[in-house]
Design an enzyme around this catalytic site. Structure first.
Site, short mmCIF file in Angstrom:
data_model
loop_
_atom_site.label_atom_id
_atom_site.label_comp_id
_atom_site.label_asym_id
_atom_site.label_seq_id
_atom_site.Cartn_x
_atom_site.Cartn_y
_atom_site.Cartn_z
N ASN A 16 -51.77 21.02 11.22
CA ASN A 16 -52.30 20.27 12.35
C ASN A 16 -53.81 20.50 12.44
OD1 ASN A 16 -53.24 19.63 15.00
ND2 ASN A 16 -51.12 19.49 15.67
N ASP A 18 -55.92 19.12 14.67
CA ASP A 18 -56.50 18.78 15.98
C ASP A 18 -57.69 19.65 16.35
OD1 ASP A 18 -54.43 17.00 16.25
OD2 ASP A 18 -53.38 18.12 17.81
N HIS A 19 -57.52 20.96 16.13
CA HIS A 19 -58.55 21.85 16.67
C HIS A 19 -59.76 22.03 15.75
CE1 HIS A 19 -56.16 21.94 20.10
NE2 HIS A 19 -55.13 22.48 19.48
N ARG A 27 -69.60 20.53 20.30
CA ARG A 27 -71.05 20.43 20.21
C ARG A 27 -71.53 19.02 19.92
NH1 ARG A 27 -73.83 25.42 19.42
NH2 ARG A 27 -75.65 24.13 19.05
N HIS A 52 -52.83 14.73 16.41
CA HIS A 52 -52.35 14.20 17.69
C HIS A 52 -53.48 13.41 18.33
CE1 HIS A 52 -50.30 15.39 21.80
NE2 HIS A 52 -50.50 14.09 21.69
N ARG A 54 -54.51 12.19 21.30
CA ARG A 54 -54.18 12.25 22.73
C ARG A 54 -54.78 11.08 23.48
NH1 ARG A 54 -52.15 16.40 25.62
NH2 ARG A 54 -51.46 18.22 24.44
N ARG A 58 -59.24 14.09 23.55
CA ARG A 58 -60.00 15.35 23.69
C ARG A 58 -60.32 15.99 22.34
NH1 ARG A 58 -55.32 19.24 26.22
NH2 ARG A 58 -55.16 17.57 27.71
N HIS A 59 -59.55 15.67 21.33
CA HIS A 59 -59.91 16.21 20.00
C HIS A 59 -59.96 15.08 18.96
CE1 HIS A 59 -55.54 16.67 20.01
NE2 HIS A 59 -55.57 17.78 20.72
N GLU A 79 -48.97 12.37 15.74
CA GLU A 79 -48.30 12.66 17.01
C GLU A 79 -48.81 11.67 18.05
OE1 GLU A 79 -47.31 17.34 16.51
OE2 GLU A 79 -49.20 16.83 17.49
N THR A 109 -52.04 22.27 26.59
CA THR A 109 -51.39 21.86 25.35
C THR A 109 -50.03 21.26 25.72
OG1 THR A 109 -50.70 22.59 23.15
CG2 THR A 109 -50.39 24.17 24.95
N THR A 110 -49.29 20.81 24.71
CA THR A 110 -48.02 20.12 24.99
C THR A 110 -46.98 21.09 25.56
OG1 THR A 110 -48.57 18.70 23.14
CG2 THR A 110 -46.33 18.55 24.00
N GLU A 160 -38.38 17.36 15.90
CA GLU A 160 -39.20 18.57 15.75
C GLU A 160 -38.92 19.42 16.98
OE1 GLU A 160 -43.32 18.24 14.55
OE2 GLU A 160 -43.85 20.02 15.72
N HIS A 200 -45.16 24.53 17.16
CA HIS A 200 -45.93 24.79 18.37
C HIS A 200 -46.03 26.30 18.63
CE1 HIS A 200 -48.16 23.04 21.71
NE2 HIS A 200 -47.96 24.21 22.24
N GLY A 201 -47.27 26.75 18.66
CA GLY A 201 -47.54 28.16 18.99
C GLY A 201 -47.18 29.14 17.88
N GLY A 222 -51.06 24.50 13.73
CA GLY A 222 -52.47 24.15 13.79
C GLY A 222 -53.36 25.23 14.34
N HIS A 223 -53.21 25.49 15.63
CA HIS A 223 -54.16 26.36 16.33
C HIS A 223 -54.38 27.70 15.62
CE1 HIS A 223 -56.39 28.16 19.58
NE2 HIS A 223 -55.50 29.12 19.66
C1 LIG Z 1 -47.39 18.12 19.97
C2 LIG Z 1 -47.88 19.46 19.69
O1 LIG Z 1 -47.24 20.41 19.99
C3 LIG Z 1 -49.19 19.73 19.08
O2 LIG Z 1 -49.64 18.81 18.22
C4 LIG Z 1 -50.18 19.85 20.11
O3 LIG Z 1 -50.28 18.63 20.77
C5 LIG Z 1 -51.51 20.28 19.51
O4 LIG Z 1 -52.53 19.76 20.21
P1 LIG Z 1 -52.91 20.25 21.69
O5 LIG Z 1 -53.39 21.64 21.54
O6 LIG Z 1 -53.89 19.26 22.16
O7 LIG Z 1 -51.65 20.21 22.52
N1 LIG Z 2 -46.23 19.87 16.72
C1 LIG Z 2 -46.78 21.18 16.73
C2 LIG Z 2 -48.06 21.21 16.02
O1 LIG Z 2 -48.44 20.25 15.40
C3 LIG Z 2 -48.91 22.43 15.98
O2 LIG Z 2 -49.00 23.09 17.19
P1 LIG Z 2 -49.95 24.38 17.27
O3 LIG Z 2 -49.71 25.23 16.03
O4 LIG Z 2 -51.38 23.91 17.29
O5 LIG Z 2 -49.50 25.07 18.51
#
Ligand SMILES: CC(=O)[C@@H](O)[C@H](O)COP(=O)(O)O
Ligand SMILES: NCC(=O)COP(=O)(O)O
Length: 255
Positions: A16, A18-19, A27, A52, A54, A58-59, A79, A109-110, A160, A200-201, A222-223
């Site tokens: 993922n 996103d971040h 910035r 994702h 959104r 936001r990202h 997503e 977050t979700t 998922e 997630h997480g 992702g994160h």
């Molecule tokens: C759907 C999901 O769990 C993740 O993709 C999450 O949306 C990551 O992006 P956010 O941190 O913006 O929630």
């Molecule tokens: N659907 C979950 C995802 O894409 C990743 O979530 P996270 O690792 O950023 O919490």
């Protein structure tokens, strides 16, 4: 021309990105570039790229999705909220996979899975629209029998399972309870012929027990990977996660 050899994984890793975009947007620069992150992640062993879009942008931005889609050599897992704006956008972009997720503007977050039971009609309609474009649809849901049943009835071939409660468990006993919920959810999904993913997480020290669940096909993470990349580099962070997941699955299979 692509020189990337597709290799079959014992468990797939969807990265993922996103971040990467969150950091870029902080910035208002053009870096770090989510496209570059996606391509480097693929080279480092990612089996899919998850992002994702959104509703509040936001990202990830619309232009990121448009730019990244034709460049991927694995597949895009987009997503998306269950709104006509998002579903129409996905139908235009045609990622290989769309994962329908719940969204609340004010959330960090979700939080929790899509309520397929409550929004059955809206979800079924979105699935049909996406499937008419040849897109495989996944539903991001809690490991709850009623939700899994509703997902199957709505016509989703993939679910998922949201691992947030497992990841946020406040003690070991709670973590075990949440792990068992996920394990049970996987069995319920497989019983209904669904492909079961999770995410997630998840991070480098909690992913093992989830990756060991033999019927989970793919984890989306992702994160934690973006965070770890700050210290070890992006591709090392991807490789490390893939290696941990693979080892955990092989270990799980031997039990
Ligand atoms: C759907 C999901 O769990 C993740 O993709 C999450 O949306 C990551 O992006 P956010 O941190 O913006 O929630
Ligand atoms: N659907 C979950 C995802 O894409 C990743 O979530 P996270 O690792 O950023 O919490």
């Amino acid at each position: 021309m692509s020189f990337l050899q597709p290799q079959s994984s014992i468990i797939d890793l969807g990265i993922n990105i996103d971040h990467v975009a969150t950091l870029r947007n902080a910035r208002g620069t053009v870096y770090p570039d989510p496209l570059q992150a996606a391509l480097l992640a693929e080279e480092a062993g990612a089996d899919a790229i998850t992002l994702h879009l959104r509703e509040d942008r936001r990202h990830i931005k619309d232009a990121d999705v448009e730019l990244i889609r034709p460049q991927l050599r694995t597949r895009m897992n987009l997503e998306s909220a269950v709104t006509s704006e998002m579903v129409d956008f996905a139908c235009r972009i045609k990622p290989q996979d769309v994962c329908l997720v719940p969204e609340r503007r004010e959330e960090v977050t979700t939080e929790g899975g899509l309520d397929v039971v409550k929004y059955f009609s809206e979800v079924s309609t979105a699935i049909k629209q996406l499937q008419a474009e040849g897109i495989r649809v996944s539903l991001f849901i809690d490991a709850d029998v009623a939700q899994i049943q509703a997902a199957a009835e709505a016509g989703a071939p993939v679910i998922e399972l949201h691992t947030g409660r497992y990841a946020d468990a406040h003690d070991e006993a709670d973590q075990q309870t949440q792990l068992q919920r996920v394990q049970q959810g996987v069995l319920e999904g497989v019983k209904r012929g669904l492909k079961v993913n999770a995410g997630h997480g998840l991070h480098y020290t909690n992913v093992q027990a989830i990756a060991a669940i033999r019927d989970i096909t793919e984890l989306n993470i992702g994160h934690a990977i973006v965070a770890h990349a700050v210290f070890v580099g992006w591709q090392n962070a991807v490789r490390e996660m893939k290696a941990i997941m693979t080892a955990a699955r092989l270990n799980g299979l031997q039990k």
